[in-house]
Write a protein that holds these residues in place. Structure first.
Motif, PDB file in Angstrom:
ATOM      1  N   GLU A 265      31.253  50.263  58.654  1.00 41.87           N
ATOM      2  CA  GLU A 265      31.711  51.653  58.626  1.00 41.87           C
ATOM      3  C   GLU A 265      30.633  52.541  58.018  1.00 41.87           C
ATOM      4  O   GLU A 265      29.989  52.168  57.036  1.00 41.87           O
ATOM      5  N   CYS A 266      30.439  53.721  58.622  1.00 46.57           N
ATOM      6  CA  CYS A 266      29.471  54.687  58.112  1.00 46.57           C
ATOM      7  C   CYS A 266      30.036  55.304  56.836  1.00 46.57           C
ATOM      8  O   CYS A 266      31.167  55.799  56.824  1.00 46.57           O
TER       9      CYS A 266
ATOM     10  N   CYS B 152      30.122  59.628  57.474  1.00 43.04           N
ATOM     11  CA  CYS B 152      31.144  60.330  58.263  1.00 43.04           C
ATOM     12  C   CYS B 152      32.404  59.501  58.496  1.00 43.04           C
ATOM     13  O   CYS B 152      33.395  60.010  59.008  1.00 43.04           O
ATOM     14  N   GLY B 153      32.379  58.215  58.144  1.00 42.15           N
ATOM     15  CA  GLY B 153      33.559  57.373  58.297  1.00 42.15           C
ATOM     16  C   GLY B 153      33.685  56.702  59.656  1.00 42.15           C
ATOM     17  O   GLY B 153      34.693  56.052  59.928  1.00 42.15           O
ATOM     18  N   PHE B 154      32.683  56.817  60.514  1.00 42.90           N
ATOM     19  CA  PHE B 154      32.725  56.175  61.824  1.00 42.90           C
ATOM     20  C   PHE B 154      32.830  54.662  61.654  1.00 42.90           C
ATOM     21  O   PHE B 154      32.117  54.059  60.860  1.00 42.90           O
ATOM     22  N   VAL B 155      33.750  54.032  62.410  1.00 41.17           N
ATOM     23  CA  VAL B 155      33.953  52.588  62.341  1.00 41.17           C
ATOM     24  C   VAL B 155      33.410  51.959  63.622  1.00 41.17           C
ATOM     25  O   VAL B 155      33.754  52.384  64.718  1.00 41.17           O
ATOM     26  N   PHE B 156      32.588  50.946  63.471  1.00 38.26           N
ATOM     27  CA  PHE B 156      31.948  50.260  64.595  1.00 38.26           C
ATOM     28  C   PHE B 156      32.900  49.204  65.161  1.00 38.26           C
ATOM     29  O   PHE B 156      32.640  48.010  65.086  1.00 38.26           O
ATOM     30  N   ARG B 157      33.996  49.619  65.786  1.00 34.21           N
ATOM     31  CA  ARG B 157      35.031  48.708  66.269  1.00 34.21           C
ATOM     32  C   ARG B 157      34.607  47.867  67.463  1.00 34.21           C
ATOM     33  O   ARG B 157      34.962  46.714  67.563  1.00 34.21           O
TER      34      ARG B 157
ATOM     35  N   ILE C  10      25.473  52.509  55.775  1.00 29.93           N
ATOM     36  CA  ILE C  10      26.544  51.837  56.508  1.00 29.93           C
ATOM     37  C   ILE C  10      26.981  50.601  55.739  1.00 29.93           C
ATOM     38  O   ILE C  10      26.140  49.816  55.282  1.00 29.93           O
TER      39      ILE C  10
ATOM     40  N   VAL D 111      27.052  58.770  65.313  1.00 26.90           N
ATOM     41  CA  VAL D 111      27.660  60.102  65.194  1.00 26.90           C
ATOM     42  C   VAL D 111      26.815  61.016  64.311  1.00 26.90           C
ATOM     43  O   VAL D 111      26.358  62.074  64.739  1.00 26.90           O
ATOM     44  N   CYS D 112      26.587  60.606  63.062  1.00 24.90           N
ATOM     45  CA  CYS D 112      25.883  61.484  62.113  1.00 24.90           C
ATOM     46  C   CYS D 112      24.424  61.078  61.904  1.00 24.90           C
ATOM     47  O   CYS D 112      23.704  61.744  61.170  1.00 24.90           O
TER      48      CYS D 112
ATOM     49  N   CYS E 219      24.189  55.229  62.224  1.00 25.83           N
ATOM     50  CA  CYS E 219      25.441  55.728  62.773  1.00 25.83           C
ATOM     51  C   CYS E 219      25.151  56.550  64.031  1.00 25.83           C
ATOM     52  O   CYS E 219      24.299  57.434  64.005  1.00 25.83           O
TER      53      CYS E 219
END
Length: 97
Positions: A60-61, A64-69, A88, A82-83, A80
């Motif tokens: 997870e970043c 920004c909270g992006f999760v690498f699912r 990470i 996104v950002c 990341c």
């Protein structure tokens, strides 16, 4: 007894007890962190034949909270999407039935 176990067997025992990151695995079984990915790939195949699987808690970043699912690779991501941040959290792994 621990000296007679293979590295992969020690990793397997560790992951059956609970989730661990590659860094934790590296420290526990005393191998370089870069070697852990190869052992996990082989372990994934061998436990699949037993009807078990290697589960991955995704990275997870921290920015920004992006999760690498959807990430299939076992190695931690470097950036990341996104950002573009590089802070990470490491993915963790465990063996489940």
């Amino acid at each position: 007894m621990e000296e007679k176990e293979t590295v992969r067997h020690r990793i397997r025992n560790l992951l059956e007890d609970g989730p661990h990151t590659a860094k934790e695995i590296s420290f526990a079984v005393r191998i370089p962190e870069k070697d852990v990915e190869g052992h996990l790939e082989r372990l994934r195949k061998s436990i699949h034949a037993e009807g078990r699987r290697l589960a991955q808690v995704p990275a997870e970043c921290r920015g920004c909270g992006f999760v690498f699912r959807k990430r299939e690779r076992l190695k931690a991501p470097g950036r990341c999407p996104v950002c573009k941040g590089e802070s990470i959290s490491d993915p963790s792994f465990r063996i489940i039935s």
